[in-house]
Design a protein around this motif. Structure first.
Motif, short mmCIF file in Angstrom:
data_model
loop_
_atom_site.label_atom_id
_atom_site.label_comp_id
_atom_site.label_asym_id
_atom_site.label_seq_id
_atom_site.Cartn_x
_atom_site.Cartn_y
_atom_site.Cartn_z
N THR A 67 28.93 -35.37 -1.94
CA THR A 67 30.03 -34.45 -2.27
C THR A 67 30.39 -33.54 -1.10
OG1 THR A 67 28.50 -32.80 -3.19
CG2 THR A 67 29.45 -34.42 -4.72
N GLY A 68 29.68 -33.70 0.02
CA GLY A 68 29.97 -32.90 1.20
C GLY A 68 29.34 -31.51 1.17
N ASP A 69 28.43 -31.29 0.23
CA ASP A 69 27.81 -29.97 0.07
C ASP A 69 26.47 -29.85 0.77
OD1 ASP A 69 29.95 -29.11 -1.51
OD2 ASP A 69 28.99 -29.78 -3.36
N ALA A 70 26.00 -30.89 1.42
CA ALA A 70 24.69 -30.84 2.09
C ALA A 70 24.87 -30.28 3.49
CB ALA A 70 24.09 -32.24 2.15
N GLY A 71 24.03 -29.33 3.80
CA GLY A 71 24.07 -28.73 5.13
C GLY A 71 22.82 -29.03 5.91
N GLN A 72 22.78 -28.51 7.12
CA GLN A 72 21.63 -28.71 8.00
C GLN A 72 20.36 -28.11 7.38
OE1 GLN A 72 21.72 -30.65 10.62
NE2 GLN A 72 19.57 -30.34 11.12
N ASP A 73 20.50 -26.96 6.71
CA ASP A 73 19.34 -26.34 6.06
C ASP A 73 18.76 -27.25 4.98
OD1 ASP A 73 19.55 -24.12 7.68
OD2 ASP A 73 20.59 -22.89 6.18
#
Length: 130
Positions: A67-73
């Motif tokens: 969904t494009g909500d994953a970040g580097q953290d």
């Protein structure tokens, strides 16, 4: 060791040879070590809980990535959880045993594939090849 490439084997014997190969693989020290390490992982309740937690975190990450909500953290959190899981002695032993078995099976695959001019293991996988 020389391989006689002119050997003709009846079709019914091919399956017999395949079963014998499977039995021989099952008796390899690498396979026995893998099975022992696998049983240890499966019988370790705390490790199983940690595996389930990691799998849950991995699924959450995969959904967030779609969904494009994953970040580097999020990626770093997943990598840290995997590192912690893999550092557990029982899991580490399992992964090492798996690597040794994979290497041995790759050598077997190469021995089978050499006279066929194809990657036997890849072809035996059953999926379409481009």
């Amino acid at each position: 060791m020389s391989i006689d490439t002119d050997v003709t084997v009846p079709d019914s014997d091919i399956e017999t040879l395949g079963r014998e190969l499977g039995e021989a693989i099952r008796n390899l020290p690498e396979y026995e070590a893998f099975e022992s390490a696998k049983a240890a992982v499966e019988s370790d309740d705390e490790l199983q809980e940690q595996i389930q937690e990691f799998e849950s975190l991995r699924q959450e990450f995969m959904l967030a990535r779609q969904t494009g909500d994953a970040g580097q953290d999020d990626l770093q959190e997943l990598q840290q959880a995997q590192s912690e899981l893999h550092s557990q002695p029982t899991m580490s032993e399992y992964l090492e045993a798996q690597q040794r078995l994979d290497a041995r099976l790759e050598a077997v695959n190469e021995a089978i594939s050499a006279p066929l001019d194809v990657d036997f293991g890849e072809q035996a996988g059953g999926c379409c090849q481009d």
